[in-house]
Design a protein around this motif. Structure first.
Motif, mmCIF file in Angstrom:
data_model
loop_
_atom_site.group_PDB
_atom_site.id
_atom_site.type_symbol
_atom_site.label_atom_id
_atom_site.label_comp_id
_atom_site.label_asym_id
_atom_site.label_seq_id
_atom_site.Cartn_x
_atom_site.Cartn_y
_atom_site.Cartn_z
ATOM 1 N N GLU A 129 -10.671 14.776 -7.273
ATOM 2 C CA GLU A 129 -10.729 15.818 -8.040
ATOM 3 C C GLU A 129 -11.080 15.431 -9.497
ATOM 4 O O GLU A 129 -11.202 14.351 -9.996
ATOM 5 N N PRO A 130 -11.757 16.594 -10.243
ATOM 6 C CA PRO A 130 -12.600 16.074 -11.384
ATOM 7 C C PRO A 130 -11.694 15.542 -12.377
ATOM 8 O O PRO A 130 -12.083 14.527 -13.233
ATOM 9 N N GLU A 131 -10.653 15.640 -12.564
ATOM 10 C CA GLU A 131 -9.408 15.132 -13.626
ATOM 11 C C GLU A 131 -9.663 13.599 -13.510
ATOM 12 O O GLU A 131 -9.289 12.762 -14.185
ATOM 13 N N ALA A 132 -9.749 13.243 -12.174
ATOM 14 C CA ALA A 132 -9.765 11.533 -11.723
ATOM 15 C C ALA A 132 -11.318 11.295 -11.709
ATOM 16 O O ALA A 132 -11.531 10.001 -12.262
ATOM 17 N N ALA A 147 -18.275 18.783 -10.113
ATOM 18 C CA ALA A 147 -16.842 19.034 -10.722
ATOM 19 C C ALA A 147 -17.063 20.566 -10.921
ATOM 20 O O ALA A 147 -17.883 21.340 -10.407
ATOM 21 N N GLU A 149 -14.884 24.001 -13.020
ATOM 22 C CA GLU A 149 -14.023 24.291 -14.159
ATOM 23 C C GLU A 149 -13.576 25.626 -14.081
ATOM 24 O O GLU A 149 -14.330 26.417 -13.482
ATOM 25 N N HIS A 153 -10.319 27.115 -18.910
ATOM 26 C CA HIS A 153 -9.609 25.904 -18.840
ATOM 27 C C HIS A 153 -10.769 24.864 -18.694
ATOM 28 O O HIS A 153 -10.757 24.048 -17.691
ATOM 29 N N HIS A 155 -13.019 21.298 -18.848
ATOM 30 C CA HIS A 155 -12.521 19.773 -19.168
ATOM 31 C C HIS A 155 -13.128 19.438 -20.514
ATOM 32 O O HIS A 155 -14.123 19.912 -21.189
ATOM 33 N N THR A 199 -2.659 20.323 -13.183
ATOM 34 C CA THR A 199 -3.976 20.472 -12.807
ATOM 35 C C THR A 199 -4.623 21.663 -13.444
ATOM 36 O O THR A 199 -4.224 22.677 -13.557
ATOM 37 N N PRO A 200 -5.991 21.635 -13.653
ATOM 38 C CA PRO A 200 -6.512 22.956 -14.423
ATOM 39 C C PRO A 200 -6.517 24.178 -13.343
ATOM 40 O O PRO A 200 -6.138 25.155 -14.113
ATOM 41 N N ARG A 203 -2.913 25.451 -14.013
ATOM 42 C CA ARG A 203 -2.755 26.157 -15.293
ATOM 43 C C ARG A 203 -3.568 27.418 -15.300
ATOM 44 O O ARG A 203 -2.934 28.449 -15.845
ATOM 45 N N THR A 223 -3.132 19.802 -3.286
ATOM 46 C CA THR A 223 -4.501 19.862 -3.619
ATOM 47 C C THR A 223 -5.750 20.370 -2.534
ATOM 48 O O THR A 223 -6.835 20.501 -2.604
#
Length: 302
Positions: A129-132, A147, A149, A153, A155, A199-200, A203, A223
Protein backbone atom coordinates in the motif's frame (compact mmCIF):
# COMPACT_ATOMS: atom_id res chain seq x y z
CA UNK A 1 36.24 14.09 4.09
CA UNK A 2 33.34 12.14 5.60
CA UNK A 3 32.83 8.47 4.81
CA UNK A 4 29.83 8.06 2.48
CA UNK A 5 28.99 4.59 3.78
CA UNK A 6 28.64 5.93 7.33
CA UNK A 7 26.66 8.91 6.09
CA UNK A 8 24.25 6.50 4.44
CA UNK A 9 23.84 4.63 7.73
CA UNK A 10 22.91 7.92 9.40
CA UNK A 11 20.41 8.60 6.63
CA UNK A 12 18.96 5.10 7.01
CA UNK A 13 18.49 5.73 10.72
CA UNK A 14 16.52 8.89 10.00
CA UNK A 15 14.20 7.07 7.59
CA UNK A 16 13.86 3.75 9.44
CA UNK A 17 13.73 5.04 13.00
CA UNK A 18 15.75 2.46 14.92
CA UNK A 19 19.19 0.86 14.83
CA UNK A 20 17.53 -2.55 14.68
CA UNK A 21 15.53 -1.56 11.58
CA UNK A 22 18.66 -0.23 9.87
CA UNK A 23 20.55 -3.40 10.72
CA UNK A 24 17.74 -5.63 9.42
CA UNK A 25 17.44 -3.67 6.17
CA UNK A 26 21.17 -3.77 5.45
CA UNK A 27 21.96 -7.22 6.87
CA UNK A 28 24.21 -5.87 9.62
CA UNK A 29 24.13 -6.40 13.35
CA UNK A 30 22.76 -3.48 15.45
CA UNK A 31 26.10 -3.28 17.26
CA UNK A 32 27.92 -2.90 13.94
CA UNK A 33 25.60 -0.06 12.88
CA UNK A 34 26.06 1.63 16.25
CA UNK A 35 29.84 1.29 16.02
CA UNK A 36 29.94 2.83 12.52
CA UNK A 37 27.81 5.76 13.64
CA UNK A 38 30.11 6.31 16.61
CA UNK A 39 33.06 6.48 14.22
CA UNK A 40 31.14 9.02 12.11
CA UNK A 41 30.54 11.17 15.19
CA UNK A 42 34.29 11.19 15.84
CA UNK A 43 34.92 12.17 12.20
CA UNK A 44 32.45 15.05 12.44
CA UNK A 45 33.50 16.07 15.94
CA UNK A 46 30.00 16.62 17.36
CA UNK A 47 27.19 14.34 18.61
CA UNK A 48 24.89 13.23 15.80
CA UNK A 49 22.45 11.20 17.90
CA UNK A 50 20.67 11.83 21.19
CA UNK A 51 18.68 9.40 23.34
CA UNK A 52 14.89 9.66 23.50
CA UNK A 53 13.62 7.04 25.89
CA UNK A 54 14.89 3.72 24.57
CA UNK A 55 15.41 5.11 21.08
CA UNK A 56 17.66 7.71 19.50
CA UNK A 57 17.04 10.64 17.21
CA UNK A 58 19.26 12.85 15.11
CA UNK A 59 20.67 16.05 16.53
CA UNK A 60 20.52 19.29 14.55
CA UNK A 61 23.98 18.54 13.19
CA UNK A 62 22.87 15.02 12.26
CA UNK A 63 19.92 16.45 10.31
CA UNK A 64 22.27 18.80 8.44
CA UNK A 65 24.50 15.89 7.44
CA UNK A 66 21.52 13.81 6.26
CA UNK A 67 20.26 16.69 4.10
CA UNK A 68 23.64 16.88 2.35
CA UNK A 69 23.77 13.08 2.08
CA UNK A 70 20.40 13.13 0.30
CA UNK A 71 21.81 15.61 -2.23
CA UNK A 72 24.91 13.47 -2.80
CA UNK A 73 22.84 10.30 -3.28
CA UNK A 74 20.56 12.09 -5.74
CA UNK A 75 23.57 13.13 -7.82
CA UNK A 76 24.83 9.54 -7.73
CA UNK A 77 21.43 8.35 -8.97
CA UNK A 78 21.62 10.88 -11.80
CA UNK A 79 25.06 9.53 -12.69
CA UNK A 80 23.69 5.98 -12.63
CA UNK A 81 20.88 7.05 -14.95
CA UNK A 82 23.32 8.68 -17.39
CA UNK A 83 25.56 5.61 -17.45
CA UNK A 84 22.55 3.35 -18.06
CA UNK A 85 21.35 5.70 -20.80
CA UNK A 86 24.68 5.37 -22.61
CA UNK A 87 24.23 1.61 -22.99
CA UNK A 88 22.54 -0.01 -25.97
CA UNK A 89 20.14 -2.21 -23.99
CA UNK A 90 18.40 -2.26 -20.62
CA UNK A 91 19.79 -4.66 -18.01
CA UNK A 92 19.80 -4.90 -14.23
CA UNK A 93 16.89 -4.97 -11.78
CA UNK A 94 14.03 -2.53 -11.30
CA UNK A 95 12.23 -2.80 -7.94
CA UNK A 96 8.58 -1.88 -8.21
CA UNK A 97 5.83 -1.66 -5.58
CA UNK A 98 2.09 -1.37 -6.29
CA UNK A 99 -1.13 -1.48 -4.28
CA UNK A 100 -3.40 -4.49 -4.73
CA UNK A 101 -5.77 -3.52 -7.55
CA UNK A 102 -2.92 -2.00 -9.55
CA UNK A 103 -0.87 -5.14 -8.97
CA UNK A 104 -3.79 -7.21 -10.28
CA UNK A 105 -4.64 -5.13 -13.33
CA UNK A 106 -1.83 -2.77 -14.40
CA UNK A 107 1.31 -4.69 -13.50
CA UNK A 108 0.79 -7.90 -15.58
CA UNK A 109 0.23 -6.11 -18.92
CA UNK A 110 3.05 -3.67 -18.15
CA UNK A 111 5.37 -6.62 -17.48
CA UNK A 112 4.34 -8.14 -20.82
CA UNK A 113 5.29 -4.92 -22.61
CA UNK A 114 8.61 -4.67 -20.76
CA UNK A 115 9.48 -8.30 -21.46
CA UNK A 116 8.89 -7.80 -25.18
CA UNK A 117 10.86 -4.55 -25.40
CA UNK A 118 13.61 -5.20 -22.83
CA UNK A 119 14.05 -8.94 -22.23
CA UNK A 120 17.26 -8.47 -20.21
CA UNK A 121 15.60 -6.17 -17.67
CA UNK A 122 14.62 -7.93 -14.43
CA UNK A 123 11.56 -6.44 -12.70
CA UNK A 124 10.96 -7.29 -9.05
CA UNK A 125 7.37 -6.58 -7.95
CA UNK A 126 6.09 -6.21 -4.38
CA UNK A 127 2.45 -5.64 -3.43
CA UNK A 128 2.42 -2.77 -0.93
CA UNK A 129 0.00 0.00 0.00
CA UNK A 130 1.23 3.56 -0.68
CA UNK A 131 1.48 4.46 3.01
CA UNK A 132 4.16 1.75 3.34
CA UNK A 133 5.62 1.87 -0.18
CA UNK A 134 6.34 5.61 -0.36
CA UNK A 135 8.51 5.73 2.80
CA UNK A 136 10.26 2.61 1.49
CA UNK A 137 10.89 4.41 -1.81
CA UNK A 138 12.53 7.27 0.08
CA UNK A 139 14.61 4.69 1.95
CA UNK A 140 15.68 3.24 -1.44
CA UNK A 141 13.96 -0.11 -0.95
CA UNK A 142 12.07 0.45 -4.23
CA UNK A 143 12.86 2.27 -7.47
CA UNK A 144 9.27 3.00 -8.53
CA UNK A 145 5.92 2.96 -6.72
CA UNK A 146 2.43 2.84 -8.18
CA UNK A 147 0.33 4.82 -5.71
CA UNK A 148 -3.22 6.07 -5.22
CA UNK A 149 -4.82 9.14 -3.64
CA UNK A 150 -8.42 9.43 -2.53
CA UNK A 151 -10.41 12.64 -3.02
CA UNK A 152 -9.51 15.16 -0.33
CA UNK A 153 -6.88 12.89 1.26
CA UNK A 154 -3.53 13.51 -0.49
CA UNK A 155 -0.30 11.90 0.64
CA UNK A 156 2.37 14.18 2.17
CA UNK A 157 4.54 15.77 -0.51
CA UNK A 158 8.30 15.18 -0.37
CA UNK A 159 10.58 17.34 -2.53
CA UNK A 160 12.92 14.43 -3.32
CA UNK A 161 10.09 12.40 -4.91
CA UNK A 162 8.64 12.94 -8.38
CA UNK A 163 5.06 11.91 -9.21
CA UNK A 164 3.52 11.42 -12.68
CA UNK A 165 -0.20 10.81 -13.16
CA UNK A 166 -1.43 7.53 -14.66
CA UNK A 167 -5.22 7.84 -14.66
CA UNK A 168 -8.37 8.47 -12.62
CA UNK A 169 -10.18 5.44 -11.20
CA UNK A 170 -13.92 5.81 -10.57
CA UNK A 171 -15.25 4.73 -7.17
CA UNK A 172 -18.85 3.51 -6.84
CA UNK A 173 -21.20 2.22 -4.16
CA UNK A 174 -21.92 -1.52 -4.26
CA UNK A 175 -24.90 -2.53 -2.06
CA UNK A 176 -24.93 -6.15 -0.84
CA UNK A 177 -26.45 -8.41 -3.49
CA UNK A 178 -30.02 -9.38 -2.59
CA UNK A 179 -30.55 -6.40 -0.27
CA UNK A 180 -33.64 -5.37 -2.18
CA UNK A 181 -35.07 -1.93 -2.83
CA UNK A 182 -36.63 0.77 -0.69
CA UNK A 183 -35.74 2.08 2.80
CA UNK A 184 -34.43 -1.28 4.01
CA UNK A 185 -31.90 -1.20 1.19
CA UNK A 186 -30.35 2.21 1.89
CA UNK A 187 -26.59 2.33 2.59
CA UNK A 188 -27.11 3.34 6.23
CA UNK A 189 -28.96 0.10 6.96
CA UNK A 190 -26.35 -2.33 5.60
CA UNK A 191 -23.26 -3.78 7.25
CA UNK A 192 -20.13 -2.45 5.58
CA UNK A 193 -16.68 -3.65 4.60
CA UNK A 194 -13.93 -1.01 4.54
CA UNK A 195 -10.18 -0.78 4.66
CA UNK A 196 -8.59 -0.69 8.14
CA UNK A 197 -8.72 2.38 10.35
CA UNK A 198 -5.96 4.88 9.72
CA UNK A 199 -5.69 4.23 5.98
CA UNK A 200 -6.47 7.03 3.50
CA UNK A 201 -9.19 4.89 1.90
CA UNK A 202 -10.92 4.43 5.27
CA UNK A 203 -10.73 8.14 6.10
CA UNK A 204 -12.20 9.04 2.72
CA UNK A 205 -15.00 6.46 3.01
CA UNK A 206 -15.94 7.54 6.54
CA UNK A 207 -15.98 11.20 5.52
CA UNK A 208 -18.19 10.37 2.53
CA UNK A 209 -20.74 8.58 4.74
CA UNK A 210 -20.72 11.23 7.44
CA UNK A 211 -21.16 14.00 4.89
CA UNK A 212 -24.29 12.14 3.80
CA UNK A 213 -25.55 12.27 7.39
CA UNK A 214 -25.06 8.74 8.71
CA UNK A 215 -22.49 6.51 10.40
CA UNK A 216 -21.61 3.23 8.60
CA UNK A 217 -21.84 -0.06 10.49
CA UNK A 218 -18.34 -1.35 9.65
CA UNK A 219 -18.24 -5.07 10.47
CA UNK A 220 -15.46 -6.16 8.14
CA UNK A 221 -12.01 -4.64 7.64
CA UNK A 222 -9.46 -5.60 5.02
CA UNK A 223 -7.09 -4.08 2.48
CA UNK A 224 -8.04 -6.93 0.12
CA UNK A 225 -10.45 -5.56 -2.49
CA UNK A 226 -11.27 -9.07 -3.67
CA UNK A 227 -12.59 -9.84 -0.18
CA UNK A 228 -14.66 -6.65 -0.33
CA UNK A 229 -16.15 -7.85 -3.60
CA UNK A 230 -16.88 -11.36 -2.28
CA UNK A 231 -18.72 -9.95 0.73
CA UNK A 232 -20.83 -7.79 -1.58
CA UNK A 233 -21.52 -10.67 -3.99
CA UNK A 234 -22.71 -12.93 -1.19
CA UNK A 235 -24.92 -10.29 0.43
CA UNK A 236 -22.91 -9.72 3.59
CA UNK A 237 -21.83 -6.09 3.20
CA UNK A 238 -21.93 -2.90 1.20
CA UNK A 239 -18.65 -1.51 -0.13
CA UNK A 240 -17.08 1.30 -2.12
CA UNK A 241 -15.43 -0.44 -5.05
CA UNK A 242 -12.88 0.98 -7.52
CA UNK A 243 -13.36 0.61 -11.24
CA UNK A 244 -9.85 -0.86 -11.56
CA UNK A 245 -11.17 -3.97 -9.83
CA UNK A 246 -12.96 -5.06 -13.01
CA UNK A 247 -9.90 -4.94 -15.27
CA UNK A 248 -11.99 -4.12 -18.33
CA UNK A 249 -14.61 -6.82 -17.58
CA UNK A 250 -18.25 -6.21 -16.83
CA UNK A 251 -18.96 -5.69 -13.09
CA UNK A 252 -20.38 -8.70 -11.27
CA UNK A 253 -22.48 -6.59 -8.85
CA UNK A 254 -24.79 -3.58 -9.26
CA UNK A 255 -22.92 -0.29 -8.89
CA UNK A 256 -24.32 3.13 -7.95
CA UNK A 257 -22.80 6.54 -8.61
CA UNK A 258 -21.69 8.30 -5.46
CA UNK A 259 -23.45 11.46 -4.19
CA UNK A 260 -22.12 14.74 -5.46
CA UNK A 261 -21.27 13.50 -8.91
CA UNK A 262 -18.29 11.55 -10.20
CA UNK A 263 -15.83 10.53 -7.49
CA UNK A 264 -12.48 8.99 -8.38
CA UNK A 265 -9.09 8.21 -6.93
CA UNK A 266 -5.91 9.42 -8.56
CA UNK A 267 -3.45 6.78 -9.78
CA UNK A 268 0.17 7.83 -10.27
CA UNK A 269 3.76 6.62 -10.31
CA UNK A 270 6.44 7.94 -7.96
CA UNK A 271 10.23 7.78 -8.18
CA UNK A 272 13.11 9.55 -6.52
CA UNK A 273 14.01 12.69 -8.43
CA UNK A 274 17.55 11.56 -9.17
CA UNK A 275 16.35 8.39 -10.92
CA UNK A 276 13.56 9.85 -13.06
CA UNK A 277 15.76 9.86 -16.19
CA UNK A 278 16.99 6.30 -15.74
CA UNK A 279 16.01 4.38 -18.91
CA UNK A 280 14.57 1.47 -16.90
CA UNK A 281 12.39 3.85 -14.90
CA UNK A 282 11.25 5.63 -18.07
CA UNK A 283 10.49 2.32 -19.79
CA UNK A 284 8.47 1.08 -16.82
CA UNK A 285 6.49 4.31 -16.60
CA UNK A 286 5.73 4.15 -20.31
CA UNK A 287 4.57 0.53 -20.01
CA UNK A 288 2.33 1.38 -17.04
CA UNK A 289 0.87 4.37 -18.86
CA UNK A 290 0.06 2.22 -21.89
CA UNK A 291 -1.51 -0.45 -19.65
CA UNK A 292 -3.64 2.19 -17.92
CA UNK A 293 -4.73 3.66 -21.26
CA UNK A 294 -5.68 0.21 -22.57
CA UNK A 295 -7.76 -0.45 -19.44
CA UNK A 296 -9.49 2.92 -19.74
CA UNK A 297 -10.28 2.15 -23.39
CA UNK A 298 -11.71 -1.30 -22.58
CA UNK A 299 -13.81 0.14 -19.76
CA UNK A 300 -15.17 2.78 -22.16
CA UNK A 301 -16.04 0.09 -24.69
CA UNK A 302 -18.15 -1.69 -22.05
Amino acid sequence: MFDLHRLRLLRELKHRGTLAAVAAALSYSPSSVSQQLSVLEKEVGVPLLEPVGRRVRLTEQGEILVAHTEAVLERLEQARAEVAGSLTGLTGTLRLAAFQTAALTLIPPALTLLRAAHPALRVHVTEAEPEAALPALRARDFDLVVAEEYPGHPHPRHPELEAVDLSQDTLRLAPPVGAGEGPAGTPADHPWVMEPEGTPARRWAMALCRDAGWEPDVRYESTDMLLHLRLVEQGHAAALLPGLLWCGRKPTVPLLELPGGRRSRRLFTVVRGGSSRHPAVRACREALARAAKDLDRSAGDD
